[in-house]
Design a protein around this motif. Structure first.
Motif: not given
Length: 195
Positions: A144-152, A135-139, A155-161, A173-178
């Motif tokens: 939008e009301s699930n604050g704990p999940s959005l925060s988690l 896997i090279h991208v996680f989505r 914190k793991l490096g996912f960014e809103e797309v 999404e979180l791209p799996v860089t090298e």
């Protein structure tokens, strides 16, 4: 029987028939249905769903066990339903990009919230998916009301797309860089795999 993955706080086991009754109870909770964007199913539909998940090569699901709740010693192949606290899933069903995986986490047991089980489960699943499926991208699609999940996930490096006003959900999404791949593989080396 697939693998079980043991971390510091959780053991992720294959979704077994013996897990379905407790899972079914969870999925009658209106708050969990809303947080997961799910519809209530009958018990028979849950059994059918469990079977389909195990047969679909484009899906991978694990039941999350809280190690503190396991009675006796962990035995791979036993459901340990007494320690069930949630599940973690990936879907690899993007026909344009088979190395993209949508990831979901649910810690259903309130007594297990805030203990880091969701974070460890998501990290373990992502590391497993990088190692085993390339896997090279996680989505993640999160209400939008699930604050704990959005925060988690943030914190793991996912960014809103993107954001859907219609579905009231945020896509991250979180791209799996090298560098990320090396981090995941290093993390996965600390996970005990039971076969």
């Amino acid at each position: 029987m697939g693998v079980s993955l043991e971390g510091q706080k959780v053991i992720m086991v294959p979704y077994m028939e013996a897990h379905v009754p407790k899972y079914h109870v969870w999925m009658q909770d209106p708050a969990l249905l809303q947080a997961t964007g799910s519809e209530p199913l009958s018990l028979q539909q849950e059994y059918d769903m469990q079977l389909s998940w195990n047969q679909d090569p484009l899906k991978k699901t694990f039941i999350v066990l809280d190690k503190e709740l396991i009675e006796g010693r962990f035995v791979h192949g036993d459901p340990h339903a007494e320690a069930m606290v949630g599940d973690v899933n990936i879907y690899m069903n993007d026909l344009d990009d088979p190395q993209l995986a949508e990831i979901e986490i649910m810690i259903a047991e309130r007594k297990s919230h805030g203990k880091g089980l969701g974070k460890e489960s998501v990290l373990t699943m992502m590391a497993y998916a990088v190692q085993n499926f390339g896997i090279h991208v996680f989505r993640a699609k999160i209400g939008e009301s699930n604050g704990p999940s959005l925060s988690l996930f943030r914190k793991l490096g996912f960014e809103e797309v993107s954001r859907s006003e219609i579905f009231k959900e945020v896509t991250l999404e979180l791209p799996v860089t090298e560098q990320k791949q090396e981090e995941f593989l290093r993390f996965f080396s600390t996970v005990v795999t039971h076969t």
